[in-house]
Write a protein that holds these residues in place. Structure first.
Motif, PDB file in Angstrom:
ATOM      1  N   ASP A   1       3.051   4.353  -2.363  1.00 48.92           N
ATOM      2  CA  ASP A   1       1.771   3.829  -1.599  1.00 48.92           C
ATOM      3  C   ASP A   1       1.960   2.578  -0.561  1.00 48.92           C
TER       4      ASP A   1
ATOM      5  N   GLN B   1      -9.595   4.661  -2.199  1.00 45.35           N
ATOM      6  CA  GLN B   1     -10.094   6.373  -2.201  1.00 45.35           C
ATOM      7  C   GLN B   1      -9.245   7.309  -3.282  1.00 45.35           C
ATOM      8  N   GLU B   2      -8.525   7.473  -3.342  1.00 48.02           N
ATOM      9  CA  GLU B   2      -7.309   7.887  -3.911  1.00 48.02           C
ATOM     10  C   GLU B   2      -7.881   7.865  -5.024  1.00 48.02           C
ATOM     11  N   ARG B   3      -7.105   6.185  -5.676  1.00 48.11           N
ATOM     12  CA  ARG B   3      -6.679   6.013  -6.685  1.00 48.11           C
ATOM     13  C   ARG B   3      -7.708   5.185  -7.363  1.00 48.11           C
TER      14      ARG B   3
ATOM     15  N   LYS C   1      -5.754   6.005   0.259  1.00 46.53           N
ATOM     16  CA  LYS C   1      -5.506   5.456  -1.026  1.00 46.53           C
ATOM     17  C   LYS C   1      -5.609   5.046  -1.796  1.00 46.53           C
TER      18      LYS C   1
END
Length: 65
Positions: A28, A44-46, A42
């Motif tokens: 990442d 937000q995603e994780r 990233k």
């Protein structure tokens, strides 16, 4: 830290970024390369949080580093 400064010193700060957001992988961080928008995405995603919350966390982190 603005986006240009973050990108310019990414190698120095990415360890601190990973300490703050431990779910971010080395891959990442390699993809992000200091780009604030990619960092926010990233996070937000994780962490499953909204964009506003990710931006708020980045702003807070910037103030302390």
């Amino acid at each position: 830290m603005n986006n240009d400064r973050m990108q310019g010193s990414w190698e120095q700060v990415k360890g601190n970024v990973q300490k703050m957001w431990g779910k971010l992988t080395n891959d990442d961080l390699d993809v992000i390369e200091g780009d604030r928008k990619l960092l926010a995405g990233k996070i937000q995603e994780r962490y499953g949080i909204a964009k506003d919350e990710a931006d708020k966390q980045i702003d807070e982190w910037n103030r302390t580093h």
